[in-house]
Design an enzyme around this catalytic site. Structure first.
Site, short mmCIF file in Angstrom:
data_model
loop_
_atom_site.label_atom_id
_atom_site.label_comp_id
_atom_site.label_asym_id
_atom_site.label_seq_id
_atom_site.Cartn_x
_atom_site.Cartn_y
_atom_site.Cartn_z
N ARG A 147 3.99 6.19 1.57
CA ARG A 147 4.43 7.59 1.65
C ARG A 147 3.89 8.42 0.49
O ARG A 147 4.33 9.55 0.27
CB ARG A 147 5.95 7.67 1.66
CG ARG A 147 6.60 7.04 0.44
CD ARG A 147 8.04 7.45 0.37
NE ARG A 147 8.74 6.71 -0.65
CZ ARG A 147 9.99 6.95 -0.98
NH1 ARG A 147 10.65 7.90 -0.37
NH2 ARG A 147 10.58 6.24 -1.91
N ASP A 203 4.29 -4.65 -7.62
CA ASP A 203 3.66 -3.39 -7.18
C ASP A 203 4.20 -2.21 -7.99
O ASP A 203 3.69 -1.11 -7.90
CB ASP A 203 3.90 -3.15 -5.69
CG ASP A 203 5.36 -3.27 -5.29
OD1 ASP A 203 5.96 -4.32 -5.55
OD2 ASP A 203 5.92 -2.30 -4.74
N ARG A 248 -1.87 -0.92 -10.16
CA ARG A 248 -0.72 -1.80 -10.40
C ARG A 248 -1.17 -3.25 -10.47
O ARG A 248 -2.27 -3.58 -10.01
CB ARG A 248 0.27 -1.66 -9.22
CG ARG A 248 0.66 -0.23 -8.91
CD ARG A 248 0.68 0.03 -7.40
NE ARG A 248 0.83 1.46 -7.11
CZ ARG A 248 2.01 2.06 -6.99
NH1 ARG A 248 3.11 1.36 -7.07
NH2 ARG A 248 2.08 3.36 -6.77
N ASP A 275 9.02 6.22 7.41
CA ASP A 275 8.65 7.52 7.98
C ASP A 275 7.68 8.30 7.09
O ASP A 275 7.27 9.40 7.44
CB ASP A 275 9.91 8.35 8.25
CG ASP A 275 10.72 8.61 6.98
OD1 ASP A 275 10.25 8.23 5.88
OD2 ASP A 275 11.81 9.19 7.09
N LYS A 302 4.21 12.22 -3.68
CA LYS A 302 5.09 11.16 -3.17
C LYS A 302 6.02 11.78 -2.12
O LYS A 302 6.74 12.74 -2.41
CB LYS A 302 5.91 10.60 -4.34
CG LYS A 302 6.75 9.38 -4.00
CD LYS A 302 7.29 8.75 -5.28
CE LYS A 302 8.27 7.62 -4.99
NZ LYS A 302 8.74 6.99 -6.24
N GLY A 342 0.85 -1.19 0.00
CA GLY A 342 0.00 0.00 0.00
C GLY A 342 0.88 1.23 0.00
O GLY A 342 2.07 1.15 0.28
P1 AMP Z 1 9.15 1.10 -3.56
O1 AMP Z 1 10.35 0.25 -3.35
O2 AMP Z 1 9.42 2.56 -3.68
O3 AMP Z 1 8.29 0.60 -4.68
O4 AMP Z 1 8.29 0.97 -2.23
C1 AMP Z 1 7.79 -0.24 -1.74
C2 AMP Z 1 6.82 0.01 -0.60
O5 AMP Z 1 7.46 0.67 0.48
C3 AMP Z 1 5.65 0.90 -0.97
O6 AMP Z 1 4.52 0.42 -0.26
C4 AMP Z 1 6.07 2.25 -0.45
O7 AMP Z 1 4.95 3.08 -0.19
C5 AMP Z 1 6.79 1.88 0.81
N1 AMP Z 1 7.79 2.89 1.23
C6 AMP Z 1 8.93 3.22 0.61
N2 AMP Z 1 9.59 4.18 1.29
C7 AMP Z 1 8.84 4.50 2.37
C8 AMP Z 1 8.99 5.39 3.45
N3 AMP Z 1 10.04 6.21 3.59
N4 AMP Z 1 8.00 5.43 4.38
C9 AMP Z 1 6.94 4.62 4.29
N5 AMP Z 1 6.75 3.74 3.30
C10 AMP Z 1 7.68 3.66 2.34
MG MG Z 2 6.70 1.11 -5.59
#
Ligand code: AMP
Ligand code: MG
Length: 485
Positions: free
Chosen positions: A94, A253, A184, A126, A114, A91
């Site tokens: 951030r 995702d 997605r 965070d 984002k 989900g």
């Molecule tokens: P990504 O690798 O960017 O596709 O992110 C994978 C998952 O981690 C997604 O659900 C993002 O929303 C979550 N995510 C990535 N960075 C953060 C962050 N700093 N704080 C909270 N959720 C994160």
């Molecule tokens: Mg992602």
């Protein structure tokens, strides 16, 4: 905080009308001192926004999340995903979807912030983003768009005025991402995973409405959706391969139903050609290496097909048979798209049986001699040669020249096609990193803006482009890229 908006927002949030299991309503975090860092005036125009009004203060308020225009309904989308092969419930941790800006021509564009703060899906994160990675996404996504490759786009980057803590304290930022949608493969895995058939059906109907409205009257719209997404994804991965793009985190995702490139984390463009090229620091097995991308694309779509099974047919065996047949088409669809593109890169304006072998032999020689991917195709385009005396390269050049001479189209036409298919410049990692370093460490945006401006016209041989044609010196080579988390 004033809530007057003058930029011409025309928001709806159609996702918020879907079953509540698919999202959580969530307001963006309030930021202390937001300031606009970069703004995409051309994209704003496309969206029907008044760029001048935005830049006079409204941009920092809206693109930081401090003010939400009327009609928007900020929400975090629920989704799941196979990350490096393993299934997880995820989900937006951030990111927040504000809704869809409806452009003057009626087209709908998802607008997402984002780095907008924590959500119920943040797990241990965070909810924040750092300035460097958000500028990176802005630069590379806009470069992809200019290359003509389907992608999410970037409307703005705002610095929050607050630090985010990674290995060290970094300046925080919010990126405004614009997309055909943010649905997605993982959205479908989630809907299937929670076991609510009406929710899965509502999501599929929504995806069809937004991306394939012609399917709604089809005999089996859900099988049609699967086939349509296979076409788009196979075509997309082929486009990546043809410019040397390595996504880096092809988790389900990060695979968009719209067929747009999404989630620019540790992505990078290849310099010297080698199919095993990997940049991502977290991809130690090379699962998402350049040469694996087509196979992974097919694997990801198999996860999509599995999610759709109960909609494809009531009878499980029938559903499985239909889905499997669809997935088996992927390699042929991909190969056709790739070969089509490769023919254009080589100036081959008709199709011959041994074209695939001609292309494969060039790539093998490039790999053997460590030739730069972009510059090799550009040398063929500009000078019809490759500056390398190796016998295999000379033999290949003779073969290619003969092939060009034996086609009915005149040479000039072939070269014109090549100029449209072979970029002069790509966002090379060492140049991207240097531009980001100047922006983040020295507060100097000039190198970023120069690179960005050059990348807006990647197929033109201009004076602005020239400095960016150079591959990295050995001392400049970037071996690893990092996720923006
Ligand atoms: P990504 O690798 O960017 O596709 O992110 C994978 C998952 O981690 C997604 O659900 C993002 O929303 C979550 N995510 C990535 N960075 C953060 C962050 N700093 N704080 C909270 N959720 C994160
Ligand atoms: Mg992602």
């Amino acid at each position: 905080m004033s809530s007057s908006f003058r930029a011409g927002w025309h928001f709806d949030n159609s996702y918020a009308a879907l079953p509540g299991a698919l999202y959580v309503r969530q307001n963006p975090a309030r930021r202390a001192l937001p300031s606009l860092v970069v703004f995409n005036a051309a994209l704003a125009r496309r969206l029907g926004l008044d760029g001048e009004a935005l830049q006079n203060g409204e941009a920092a308020r809206v693109f930081s999340g401090n003010a939400v225009p009327a009609g928007a309904a900020p929400l975090a989308q629920a989704y799941a995903g196979h990350q490096f092969g393993g299934f997880t419930m995820l989900g937006d941790g951030r990111a927040l979807l504000l809704g869809e800006q409806i452009a003057p021509d009626g087209a709908r564009f998802d607008v997402q912030l984002k780095g907008a703060g924590r959500t119920p899906f943040s797990r241990r994160g965070d909810g924040n983003a750092a300035l460097g990675p958000m500028l990176r996404e802005y630069l590379v996504s806009e470069a992809m768009h200019a290359l003509g490759i389907p992608t999410t786009r970037s409307l703005a980057v705002v610095a929050t005025g607050e630090p985010v803590y990674r290995e060290s304290a970094l300046p925080g930022a919010v990126l405004t991402r614009v997309a055909a949608s943010h649905i997605r493969v993982g959205s479908f895995e989630y809907a299937r995973g929670i076991g609510e058939l009406p929710t899965l059906k509502a999501l599929a109907d929504y995806a069809i409405r937004r991306h394939h409205p012609a399917l709604s009257g089809a005999a089996n719209p859900y099988l049609g959706l699967l086939h349509a997404v296979i076409e788009r994804q196979a075509g997309l991965v082929a486009r990546w391969m043809l410019v040397g793009f390595i996504h880096g985190v092809m988790n389900t995702d990060n695979v968009s139903i719209s067929g747009e490139t999404i989630d620019y984390g540790p992505c990078a463009f290849m310099d010297a050609y080698h199919p095993d090229t990997v940049f991502s620091s977290i991809d130690d097995q090379g699962r998402y290496a350049y040469g694996n991308q087509p196979a992974i694309g097919q694997w990801n779509l198999a996860r999509f097909a599995e999610s759709l099974l109960p909609l494809i047919a009531a009878e499980p065996e029938t559903a499985l048979k239909l889905a499997a047949a669809a997935i088996r088409r992927f390699p042929a669809v991909y190969e056709a798209a790739w070969l089509n593109g490769m023919r254009r890169k080589l100036g081959l304006l008709d199709a011959r049986a041994d074209d695939a072998a001609l292309a494969a032999d060039l790539l093998a020689a490039m790999q053997a001699h460590g030739l730069d991917f972009t510059n090799t195709f550009r040398a063929l385009t500009e000078r019809q040669t490759i500056d390398h005396a190796a016998p295999d390269i000379q033999t290949w050049l003779t073969r290619w020249q003969a092939r060009l001479d034996n086609q009915p189209a005149p040479r000039g036409e072939a070269l014109a096609a090549m100029r449209q298919a072979n970029p002069v410049i790509i966002p090379r990692n060492h140049q991207v990193e240097a531009a980001l370093e100047a922006a983040v460490n020295d507060g100097d945006l000039a190198p970023f803006l120069c690179l960005h401006a050059a990348l807006a016209r990647p197929y033109d041989d201009t004076r602005e482009n020239t400095p960016y044609r150079a591959p990295p010196l050995p001392s400049e080579r970037v071996y690893q890229t990092f996720c923006g988390t």
